[in-house]
Each structure stands twice: as C-alpha cells, then as structure tokens.
Design an enzyme around this catalytic site. Structure first.
Site, PDB file in Angstrom:
ATOM      1  N   ASP A   8       0.796  -1.242   0.000  1.00  0.00           N
ATOM      2  CA  ASP A   8       0.000   0.000   0.000  1.00  0.00           C
ATOM      3  C   ASP A   8       0.827   1.290   0.000  1.00  0.00           C
ATOM      4  OD1 ASP A   8      -1.866  -1.977   0.231  1.00  0.00           O
ATOM      5  OD2 ASP A   8      -2.861  -1.192   2.012  1.00  0.00           O
ATOM      6  N   LYS A 106      -6.902  -4.921  -3.109  1.00  0.00           N
ATOM      7  CA  LYS A 106      -7.629  -5.404  -1.938  1.00  0.00           C
ATOM      8  C   LYS A 106      -8.627  -4.357  -1.472  1.00  0.00           C
ATOM      9  CE  LYS A 106      -4.133  -3.877   1.343  1.00  0.00           C
ATOM     10  NZ  LYS A 106      -5.066  -3.048   2.117  1.00  0.00           N
ATOM     11  N   CYS A 151      -2.186  -2.792   7.558  1.00  0.00           N
ATOM     12  CA  CYS A 151      -2.028  -3.659   6.403  1.00  0.00           C
ATOM     13  C   CYS A 151      -0.746  -4.469   6.418  1.00  0.00           C
ATOM     14  CB  CYS A 151      -2.220  -2.862   5.130  1.00  0.00           C
ATOM     15  SG  CYS A 151      -3.955  -2.327   5.024  1.00  0.00           S
TER      16      CYS A 151
HETATM   17  C1  VGL Z   1      -4.948   0.606   5.677  1.00  0.00           C
HETATM   18  C2  VGL Z   1      -6.562   1.364   7.089  1.00  0.00           C
HETATM   19  C3  VGL Z   1      -7.519   1.264   6.102  1.00  0.00           C
HETATM   20  C4  VGL Z   1      -3.507   0.251   5.462  1.00  0.00           C
HETATM   21  C5  VGL Z   1      -5.883   0.490   4.672  1.00  0.00           C
HETATM   22  O1  VGL Z   1      -3.052   0.193   4.291  1.00  0.00           O
HETATM   23  O2  VGL Z   1      -2.799   0.025   6.470  1.00  0.00           O
HETATM   24  N1  VGL Z   1      -5.296   1.037   6.881  1.00  0.00           N
HETATM   25  N2  VGL Z   1      -7.169   0.825   4.902  1.00  0.00           N
END
Ligand code: VGL
Ligand code: ZN
Length: 203
Positions: A8, A106, A151
């Site tokens: 991410d 995702k 994540c």
């Molecule tokens: C994430 C919160 C919501 C992350 C993704 O990538 O850690 N955290 N969506």
C-alpha cells in the site's frame, strides 16, 4: 527467488493524503533502494469502490476512529481513502514502479475491509497473491510498507499462516498508531507469529 512485497505505497497514506500515515513518505527511498536487489517485486494496493463500508462517511452519526459492527465483524471506520481510479489510490509519486511485476488489489468488495494483501478481513476471498506466489515457487517473502499496525501486520500474519517464511523490513514500515501502543503491539504480534524483523538499513 528473492521476493519483495510492497504494501500500500499509495498517495492517500502519505503526509497530506486522506489517511496519512505519519512519516509515511520516508519509506519510499528505501523501497527505491531495495527494489533492484530483488528477483521479484510485487505490490498491493488498497482499492476501495466509492462508498466503501469502511468509510465513516457511509455511517451517519459516526466519525473516523469509531468502531461499528459490520456484517458480524468489528470494523474501525476510516476517512474516505484509496478510492478506485482516483489520485489518492495511485502509487506514491516518488516510487519507482517500473520494477513491480504484479499488483494485487484489496478492499474491492464494498461490504468488507481487507487489511491483508492476501485475504479480506473475514477470510472469505483471496486477492490472488498467495496463488501467484506459489505459482512462481516463492517460499520466502520480504515485506515493507504502510501501515505497520494495519495492512503490514495483517499481511504478514496471513503470509505466515499460508506457510511463507516472512521477513519484515522495519526501516521500510511506518504505522498509524490510532491507539497508543498499536505499532509496538503489531511488531510483537508479527514476531510471535514467526516473522523475522530486519532492523538494518538494507536487506
Ligand atoms: C490501511 C486502514 C484502512 C492500510 C488500509 O493500508 O494500512 N489502513 N485501509
Ligand atoms: Zn482501506
């Protein structure tokens, strides 16, 4: 095959983004430095449809940081972030993406969140990452990215449960720390599940 998973590394998780991870931008130079040292680099992207159920905006009377029950699962609510095909969902502008072999999306199901890059939070659906890695013969995985306490944490735990050997590159991770101690607890959880944490400046 030496394999790196970038979790991410998207605009919305950088300072100034919709769900900014403190100092999240500091991991990008590490990714760029380490990427060429791997035979195989894959990445995950948080990729929510507009109006995703993890967004506080979808739950009148609630704010980001509130916890609700969503289809039987506890769900922490977030600001709208990483909406599909919006600038916030793009890779960090400074990230050298040319070496990324495959991207796994995702959080695409409107009703369920997915912190892990392998499965949604209810373990109902796979993203395809596990199958892809197995097909490539990958057994060991290095992981870095955002956020340590969400994540990265859940990706590492799922990868270990799938039987991969996992090394987490600590310099390449930053956390949200929604609650004090979240980042420490994430490192502990990953280590007690069998992850090796690499603290050095390079892998
Ligand atoms: C994430 C919160 C919501 C992350 C993704 O990538 O850690 N955290 N969506
Ligand atoms: Zn998300």
């Amino acid at each position: 095959m030496k394999t790196l998973l970038l979790v991410d590394l998207q605009r919305d998780f950088l300072p100034g983004g919709a769900l900014a991870v403190p100092d999240g931008d500091q991991v990008i130079p590490y990714a760029n430095r380490w990427l060429p040292q791997y035979d195989c680099v894959v990445a995950s992207k948080d990729w929510h449809p507009p109006g995703h159920a993890s967004f506080a905006s979808q739950h009148p009377g609630h704010r980001p940081g509130d916890t609700i029950r969503l289809d039987g699962l506890e769900q922490l609510l977030w600001p709208d972030h990483c909406v599909q095909d919006t600038p916030g969902a793009e890779f960090a502008p400074a990230l050298q993406t040319e070496g990324i072999r495959q991207v796994f999306l995702k959080g695409c199901d409107p009703r369920i969140d997915s912190y892990s890059a392998l499965f949604d939070n209810a373990h109902r659906r796979a993203t395809g990452l596990e199958a892809w890695l197995r097909q490539q013969g990958v057994q060991e995985l290095d992981v870095m990215g955002l956020a340590t306490d969400y994540c990265v944490r859940f990706t590492v735990l799922d990868a270990l449960a799938c039987g991969f050997r996992v090394r987490v590159l600590a310099a390449g991770c930053r956390g949200i720390e929604q609650q004090p101690g979240d980042i420490d607890r994430a490192w502990q959880a990953m280590q007690s599940a069998g992850a090796e944490v690499h603290f050095g400046p390079a892998p």
